[in-house]
Design a protein around this motif. Structure first.
Motif, PDB file in Angstrom:
ATOM      1  N   SER A   1      -7.155  13.857   8.750  1.00  0.00           N
ATOM      2  CA  SER A   1      -6.147  12.797   8.712  1.00  0.00           C
ATOM      3  C   SER A   1      -4.869  13.386   8.150  1.00  0.00           C
ATOM      4  O   SER A   1      -4.891  14.459   7.522  1.00  0.00           O
ATOM      5  CB  SER A   1      -6.600  11.629   7.823  1.00  0.00           C
ATOM      6  OG  SER A   1      -6.743  12.086   6.501  1.00  0.00           O
TER       7      SER A   1
ATOM      8  N   MET B   1      -1.420  13.314  14.223  1.00  0.00           N
ATOM      9  CA  MET B   1      -1.107  12.073  13.527  1.00  0.00           C
ATOM     10  C   MET B   1       0.318  12.156  12.976  1.00  0.00           C
ATOM     11  O   MET B   1       0.642  13.077  12.218  1.00  0.00           O
ATOM     12  CB  MET B   1      -2.104  11.851  12.393  1.00  0.00           C
ATOM     13  CG  MET B   1      -2.040  10.461  11.814  1.00  0.00           C
ATOM     14  SD  MET B   1      -3.324  10.171  10.581  1.00  0.00           S
ATOM     15  CE  MET B   1      -4.653   9.599  11.607  1.00  0.00           C
TER      16      MET B   1
ATOM     17  N   TRP C   1      -8.817   1.149   3.527  1.00  0.00           N
ATOM     18  CA  TRP C   1      -8.785   2.542   4.007  1.00  0.00           C
ATOM     19  C   TRP C   1      -9.026   3.530   2.876  1.00  0.00           C
ATOM     20  O   TRP C   1      -8.429   3.439   1.803  1.00  0.00           O
ATOM     21  CB  TRP C   1      -7.450   2.872   4.681  1.00  0.00           C
ATOM     22  CG  TRP C   1      -7.604   4.079   5.598  1.00  0.00           C
ATOM     23  CD1 TRP C   1      -7.875   4.047   6.933  1.00  0.00           C
ATOM     24  CD2 TRP C   1      -7.549   5.458   5.230  1.00  0.00           C
ATOM     25  NE1 TRP C   1      -8.000   5.328   7.422  1.00  0.00           N
ATOM     26  CE2 TRP C   1      -7.802   6.225   6.406  1.00  0.00           C
ATOM     27  CE3 TRP C   1      -7.322   6.136   4.047  1.00  0.00           C
ATOM     28  CZ2 TRP C   1      -7.828   7.615   6.425  1.00  0.00           C
ATOM     29  CZ3 TRP C   1      -7.349   7.540   4.059  1.00  0.00           C
ATOM     30  CH2 TRP C   1      -7.591   8.257   5.243  1.00  0.00           C
TER      31      TRP C   1
ATOM     32  N   ASN D   1      -1.887   2.953  11.221  1.00  0.00           N
ATOM     33  CA  ASN D   1      -2.109   2.101  10.059  1.00  0.00           C
ATOM     34  C   ASN D   1      -1.173   2.501   8.922  1.00  0.00           C
ATOM     35  O   ASN D   1      -0.734   3.642   8.854  1.00  0.00           O
ATOM     36  CB  ASN D   1      -3.566   2.176   9.613  1.00  0.00           C
ATOM     37  CG  ASN D   1      -3.977   3.572   9.189  1.00  0.00           C
ATOM     38  OD1 ASN D   1      -3.154   4.351   8.708  1.00  0.00           O
ATOM     39  ND2 ASN D   1      -5.238   3.905   9.362  1.00  0.00           N
TER      40      ASN D   1
ATOM     41  N   VAL E   1      -1.420   2.526   4.976  1.00  0.00           N
ATOM     42  CA  VAL E   1      -2.337   2.319   3.855  1.00  0.00           C
ATOM     43  C   VAL E   1      -1.509   2.134   2.588  1.00  0.00           C
ATOM     44  O   VAL E   1      -0.618   2.943   2.304  1.00  0.00           O
ATOM     45  CB  VAL E   1      -3.285   3.532   3.675  1.00  0.00           C
ATOM     46  CG1 VAL E   1      -4.295   3.258   2.568  1.00  0.00           C
ATOM     47  CG2 VAL E   1      -3.988   3.869   4.979  1.00  0.00           C
TER      48      VAL E   1
ATOM     49  N   ASP F   1       0.880   5.347   2.839  1.00  0.00           N
ATOM     50  CA  ASP F   1       0.395   6.437   3.689  1.00  0.00           C
ATOM     51  C   ASP F   1       0.323   5.878   5.111  1.00  0.00           C
ATOM     52  O   ASP F   1      -0.618   5.191   5.464  1.00  0.00           O
ATOM     53  CB  ASP F   1      -0.989   6.855   3.168  1.00  0.00           C
ATOM     54  CG  ASP F   1      -1.819   7.606   4.199  1.00  0.00           C
ATOM     55  OD1 ASP F   1      -1.226   8.287   5.044  1.00  0.00           O
ATOM     56  OD2 ASP F   1      -3.066   7.517   4.120  1.00  0.00           O
TER      57      ASP F   1
ATOM     58  N   GLY G   1      -0.118   6.424   9.068  1.00  0.00           N
ATOM     59  CA  GLY G   1      -0.638   7.381  10.051  1.00  0.00           C
ATOM     60  C   GLY G   1      -0.595   6.744  11.430  1.00  0.00           C
ATOM     61  O   GLY G   1      -1.146   5.660  11.641  1.00  0.00           O
TER      62      GLY G   1
HETATM   63  N1  GLY Z   1      -3.037   6.713   7.242  1.00  0.00           N
HETATM   64  C1  GLY Z   1      -4.349   7.121   7.024  1.00  0.00           C
HETATM   65  C2  GLY Z   1      -5.045   7.592   8.244  1.00  0.00           C
HETATM   66  O1  GLY Z   1      -5.268   6.880   9.149  1.00  0.00           O
HETATM   67  O2  GLY Z   1      -5.411   8.703   8.348  1.00  0.00           O
END
Ligand code: GLY
Length: 468
Positions: free
Chosen positions: A43, A89, A186, A238, A240, A260, A262
């Motif tokens: 990730s 990502m 998450w 998403n 987080v 965070d 992604g």
């Molecule tokens: N933002 C966290 C993920 O999906 O890896």
């Protein structure tokens, strides 16, 4: 506006993030540097773990990148319209800087204005709360989304669905914003209840894109909803809100609240061209087109095999760029498995001679523009992968023939070990192959195989001891 390509989207994202005060950092290698708990970078947040836990990042508190990731847990799902083991990502982080009020409008602007996605087809989910641990329902995120949807002229009704099972009974409930429980928590590993002590995590809000041209498949539940697996909704990413850390008996707040984000580059690019099939995007389709050319077969007829080969060879390419060579343990074994699985699928496409020298340059060319290291190491990658292809091809035919001989008896871990030891068939590949051919596989094949491996190790230690 003309649809952006995946390359455009990566650039637009990073430029937009830079405008918002983020420092653009380079991708980390697929092999984590200082994290023995996991084989691969799976990730965008993983290389930033120490900073999410509170350390100061030398580049500051606003960071962004495009991170190459490998998740082999999803290997069996590769073949559908959206799962890949290798992916990029897009990520941005606030390390104790901005929070929901700034980040959700930021991702909305990126998706709707910068990429040009249709707001009417974006759906979102938010965390429904965890009363047992005193973590509240995320009304704040839902409120921000509701305002953004309303401003775009899209109805912003909300529905509480809780679990996925319940969601399949009620569908989207006609709503744009759905509250889920576990699905919107998450952490690495996925489940709050399984987080090791010290691990950070938090509620997240997730964005999905609706592909109305895909019919809901009732095999996945009565009604379709954001988290349904039928492929009608695709998760784009998403955000987080990483503000907790696991303790022995619950959670404690992290020293500072982080964001965070992604976003799956391939999925966003697929949405941009209105294709529910991510393999149609510019990062993948040239590989498929090359496979069509080499095999003389069409993607429409050989969809699964071509998807698997394209995905696995991208992953293997980046593993080689990042210094891994095929072998029998850890990351090296996974690389071997990806390559040999690709060769096996290619065999069924009629590609029964070495074809890596034809296809690896296509992959290298796609990625070299953004990741110069791929261009720089292209010849080396080619050599490493071609050598592995050659060595597996030498025994592939014989191994397949041997496997067919087990048609009546079925196979246990013992026969799978013979295939591994004699023909170089990764054990998972043999088990998968046997099942595909209707050959019975014992329930305990994995434990039986591990037992055979341990016995072989003991034998070879004994013979070493005897000879010294
Ligand atoms: N933002 C966290 C993920 O999906 O890896």
């Amino acid at each position: 506006m003309t649809a952006l390509t995946a390359d455009d989207i990566r650039r637009v994202f990073l430029d937009f993030m830079a405008e918002q005060g983020h420092v653009i950092i380079p991708r980390a290698p697929l092999i984590p540097r200082d994290d023995p708990t996991t084989l691969f970078t799976g990730s965008g947040m993983q290389p930033l773990l120490p900073y999410l836990l509170g350390a100061e990042h030398p580049a500051g508190r606003r960071l962004a990148d495009s991170q190459t990731c490998l998740r082999v847990q999803d290997i069996d799902e590769v073949g559908d319209n959206r799962h890949t083991t290798f992916f990029e990502m897009l990520g941005n982080w606030s390390l104790g800087d901005y929070f929901k009020q700034e980040q959700i409008p930021q991702v909305w602007t990126f998706l709707t204005e910068k990429v040009g996605l249709d707001p009417n087809r974006i759906y979102v989910s938010c965390f429904s709360g965890d009363p047992e641990h005193g973590i509240p329902k995320d009304e704040e995120s839902a409120g921000i989304w509701a305002r953004l949807f309303t401003e775009a002229g899209v109805s912003a009704d909300q529905v509480e669905v809780g679990t996925e099972e319940h969601a399949s009974e009620v569908g989207t409930g006609g709503a744009r914003i759905a509250f889920y429980s576990d699905k919107n928590w998450w952490c690495r590993g996925g489940k709050a209840s399984e987080m090791p002590v010290g691990e950070p995590g938090g509620p997240d809000t997730e964005m999905f894109y609706l592909f109305p041209q895909v019919e809901h498949d009732p095999a996945y539940g009565e009604h379709c909803h954001q988290n349904c697996d039928c492929g009608r909704f695709i998760e784009l990413g998403n955000s987080v809100f990483m503000e907790y850390r696991r303790t022995e008996d619950g959670f404690e707040p992290l020293p500072r609240r982080n964001v965070d984000y992604g976003g799956g580059l391939a999925r966003i690019a697929a949405a941009a061209i209105d294709s529910p099939d991510v393999f149609r995007i510019g990062l993948l389709h040239p590989i498929i087109a090359k496979l069509e050319e080499l095999s003389g077969r069409s993607y429409d007829d050989e969809t699964r095999a071509m998807r698997v080969i394209a995905d696995h060879l991208r992953g293997a390419t980046f593993l080689a760029v990042d210094g891994v060579q095929p072998g029998n343990k850890g990351q090296a074994y996974v690389m071997r498995r990806l390559i040999r699985r690709a060769v096996r699928f290619a065999f069924d496409l009629g590609l029964q001679e070495n074809f890596f020298p034809e296809i690896i340059p296509t992959i290298a060319q796609i990625y070299a523009a953004h990741y110069p290291e791929v261009g720089e190491h292209a010849e080396f990658v080619q050599r490493v992968l071609a050598k592995e292809e050659q060595s597996f091809r030498r025994t592939l035919r014989k191994g397949l023939k041997q496997l067919r001989e087990y048609r009546e008896s079925g196979v246990t871990g013992h026969e799978l070990f013979v295939l591994y030891d004699t023909y170089g068939f990764p054990v998972e590949l043999s088990a998968e192959e046997a099942l595909a051919q209707g050959i019975a596989v014992s329930d305990d094949w994995r434990a039986e195989f591990d037992g055979e491996m341990a016995a072989q190790r003991a034998r070879s230690q004994q013979s070493t001891t005897l000879h010294v």
